[in-house]
Scaffold this motif. Structure first.
Motif, PDB file in Angstrom:
ATOM      1  N   LEU A 129       0.808  -1.211   0.000  1.00 46.70           N
ATOM      2  CA  LEU A 129       0.000   0.000   0.000  1.00 46.70           C
ATOM      3  C   LEU A 129       0.846   1.267   0.000  1.00 46.70           C
ATOM      4  CD1 LEU A 129      -2.835  -0.962   2.530  1.00 46.70           C
ATOM      5  CD2 LEU A 129      -2.645  -1.457   0.072  1.00 46.70           C
ATOM      6  N   ASN A 174      -1.754   6.199  -1.286  1.00 53.26           N
ATOM      7  CA  ASN A 174      -2.315   6.139   0.060  1.00 53.26           C
ATOM      8  C   ASN A 174      -1.711   7.185   0.996  1.00 53.26           C
ATOM      9  OD1 ASN A 174      -4.294   3.808   0.363  1.00 53.26           O
ATOM     10  ND2 ASN A 174      -2.605   2.801  -0.741  1.00 53.26           N
ATOM     11  N   MET A 200      -9.000  10.585  -1.617  1.00 53.27           N
ATOM     12  CA  MET A 200      -9.089  10.207  -0.205  1.00 53.27           C
ATOM     13  C   MET A 200      -9.324  11.420   0.694  1.00 53.27           C
ATOM     14  SD  MET A 200      -5.097   9.763   0.873  1.00 53.27           S
ATOM     15  CE  MET A 200      -5.461  10.602   2.410  1.00 53.27           C
ATOM     16  N   LEU A 203      -2.944  -1.893   6.145  1.00 55.30           N
ATOM     17  CA  LEU A 203      -3.618  -0.606   6.252  1.00 55.30           C
ATOM     18  C   LEU A 203      -3.315   0.096   7.573  1.00 55.30           C
ATOM     19  CD1 LEU A 203      -5.552   0.971   4.390  1.00 55.30           C
ATOM     20  CD2 LEU A 203      -7.469  -0.066   5.631  1.00 55.30           C
ATOM     21  N   VAL A 226      -1.009   3.033   7.044  1.00 54.98           N
ATOM     22  CA  VAL A 226      -1.732   4.071   6.325  1.00 54.98           C
ATOM     23  C   VAL A 226      -2.671   4.810   7.280  1.00 54.98           C
ATOM     24  CG1 VAL A 226      -3.436   4.490   4.510  1.00 54.98           C
ATOM     25  CG2 VAL A 226      -1.584   2.844   4.128  1.00 54.98           C
ATOM     26  N   ASN A 227      -3.337   4.073   8.144  1.00 54.43           N
ATOM     27  CA  ASN A 227      -4.270   4.667   9.096  1.00 54.43           C
ATOM     28  C   ASN A 227      -3.560   5.628  10.043  1.00 54.43           C
ATOM     29  OD1 ASN A 227      -7.121   4.559  10.060  1.00 54.43           O
ATOM     30  ND2 ASN A 227      -6.155   3.841  11.969  1.00 54.43           N
ATOM     31  N   ARG A 285      -4.173  -1.463  -4.935  1.00 53.42           N
ATOM     32  CA  ARG A 285      -3.531  -0.924  -3.738  1.00 53.42           C
ATOM     33  C   ARG A 285      -4.388   0.150  -3.050  1.00 53.42           C
ATOM     34  NH1 ARG A 285       2.377  -2.131  -4.571  1.00 53.42           N
ATOM     35  NH2 ARG A 285       2.465  -3.221  -6.579  1.00 53.42           N
ATOM     36  N   TYR A 286      -5.427   0.597  -3.738  1.00 49.81           N
ATOM     37  CA  TYR A 286      -6.334   1.582  -3.152  1.00 49.81           C
ATOM     38  C   TYR A 286      -7.561   0.925  -2.522  1.00 49.81           C
ATOM     39  CZ  TYR A 286      -3.835   5.176  -5.856  1.00 49.81           C
ATOM     40  OH  TYR A 286      -2.874   6.010  -6.381  1.00 49.81           O
ATOM     41  N   ALA A 316      -8.307   0.875   1.317  1.00 47.57           N
ATOM     42  CA  ALA A 316      -8.702   2.184   1.854  1.00 47.57           C
ATOM     43  C   ALA A 316     -10.143   2.503   1.496  1.00 47.57           C
ATOM     44  CB  ALA A 316      -7.764   3.271   1.337  1.00 47.57           C
TER      45      ALA A 316
END
Length: 434
Positions: free
Chosen positions: A246, A252, A316, A334, A337-338, A396-397, A400
């Motif tokens: 990701l 992301n 996003m 994730l 990313v979060n 890869r999106y 999310a």
């Protein structure tokens, strides 16, 4: 209903005057229309089914009226505006021949649009705005105003026009608030546009930006894509998160230069005086065979103040961080990313005063939309990704989208207020549903 019976198509005919951004008639510079549009003439509907119209110009001594039932036209003398407002109808300057049925159909079509109730109702007072907006959109997008396909008609009058008119009202509210508080310099309203990739947000923003500028209200637009890390910094991020697909490529949370974005937005918001200038960064998605890189600063467009509107768009934009257990249950990758997402509100989203959210039922539509965009890029002679690379890239999106879209659709974007948020639900063909 007399207004329904006789309004709109006259505006979209060859005889409609062409307006400059300041509202003057290009075909006759001596006929200076008051305001941004040619003035409407009000005639008593007691004389219905005849529709009487003229420009608000005392030198105009004759005008045409149209029999709504037969579409026959005749000429009559100038009639003064003697009727009460409740006893009047609104009509444009009519050509010698006009299809009244088409006018009624178009008016009914606009009133039946899925966004009318949540944006701006159609009325005698604002029908001119709808008409001029629709005409300008057609010219911008290269549509034949006189032969619109059903899809084009819906895109213009059910989508772009009502969204623009809603943005106008948001801007008026924004400026009224600052004027009431005694501010001498009013900062631009930042309108956030959150929509999945390929859903048409770039074209929507391009259209809104254009409509504001031709109306004499300076606007600028920028994407969160323009804040992506440079190719070198993206490679560094991927190395630091080895094994996390990701963060291997751009997209992301974590793959943006937050400080660069903050500085850019601050600079744009400071353009409140005439003569102030700034360059707007751009990202070149075709660089490195589609991996992308920040464009050379020498190619960035320069804008001049005073700005009234800034459009900030992104796939996003408005996503809210979620509990770790929630994101890990969707995809363990994730979690990083979060954590990165926690910094985005203070960096960018705090600047946003109004929101447009494009809602989709199925995020997997992004695969097809992205493929269409890459094909268009190749046809323009730009290098792009192969079909296989596109499938890998979009995958890869998806975590999310799965994690963050549902709460944003139910609760609104991060930091948003319901009265300043417009949600537009679209179908697989990018047409508005509600």
């Amino acid at each position: 209903m007399h207004l329904e019976s006789a309004l709109l198509d006259a505006h979209l005919c060859n005889s409609a005057p062409k307006l400059t951004p300041n509202g003057f008639n290009q075909s006759n510079p001596n006929l200076k229309n008051r305001g941004k549009l040619p003035q409407f003439f009000f005639a008593s509907d007691r004389a219905a089914p005849r529709i009487r119209a003229t420009f608000a110009n005392p030198r105009v001594k004759n005008f045409h009226y149209c029999n709504v039932r037969t579409s026959e036209t005749s000429q009559c003398g100038f009639v003064g505006d003697r009727a009460s407002r409740s006893d009047k109808i609104l009509a444009r300057s009519l050509p010698s021949t006009v299809n009244a049925g088409a006018m009624a159909d178009l008016y009914t079509f606009i009133r039946g649009g899925p966004l009318v109730e949540k944006t701006v109702e159609v009325s005698e007072d604002n029908i001119g705005e709808w008409l001029e907006c629709g005409s300008r959109v057609c010219r911008l997008l290269g549509f034949d105003e006189h032969l619109l396909t059903p899809e084009q008609k819906a895109r213009v009058f059910h989508y772009y026009a009502p969204v623009y008119l809603w943005c106008q009202r948001q801007l008026s509210h924004h400026r009224d608030k600052f004027q009431h508080d005694g501010h001498s310099h009013i900062p631009p309203l930042v309108i956030g546009v959150s929509a999945p990739q390929g859903s048409g947000k770039t074209t929507l923003v391009y259209t809104l930006d254009h409509l504001f500028n031709v109306a004499g209200r300076k606007a600028a637009s920028i994407s969160i894509d323009d804040f992506y890390l440079t190719r070198a910094d993206q490679a560094k991020l991927a190395a630091e998160n080895a094994g996390n697909a990701l963060l291997e490529l751009r997209g992301n949370a974590g793959s943006h230069d937050l400080a660069f974005g903050t500085d850019t937005l601050k600079t744009l918001c400071s353009l409140v005086e005439k003569g102030t200038k700034a360059k707007v960064p751009r990202y070149d998605k075709s660089a490195y065979n589609g991996l992308g890189d920040r464009a050379d600063p020498s190619t960035w467009p320069e804008i001049e103040g005073p700005l009234e509107v800034i459009f900030l768009e992104g796939w996003m934009l408005g996503f809210k961080p979620l509990p770790d257990d929630t994101v890990k249950s969707i995809d363990p990758q994730l979690e990083s990313v979060n954590r990165n997402l926690e910094s985005y509100y203070d960096a960018w989203e705090k600047f946003i005063g109004s929101w447009i959210v494009i809602e989709v039922d199925e995020p997997h539509w992004v695969y097809k939309w992205r493929l269409q965009a890459e094909i268009a890029m190749r046809e323009e002679g730009k290098p792009g990704m192969s079909d296989e690379q596109i499938a890998d890239f979009v995958s890869r999106y998806m975590p999310a989208y799965k994690a963050y879209l549902p709460p944003m659709y139910s609760d609104g974007p991060c930091g948003s207020k319901p009265e300043h948020t417009l949600v537009v639900k679209i179908d697989e063909h990018r047409n508005p549903l509600s």
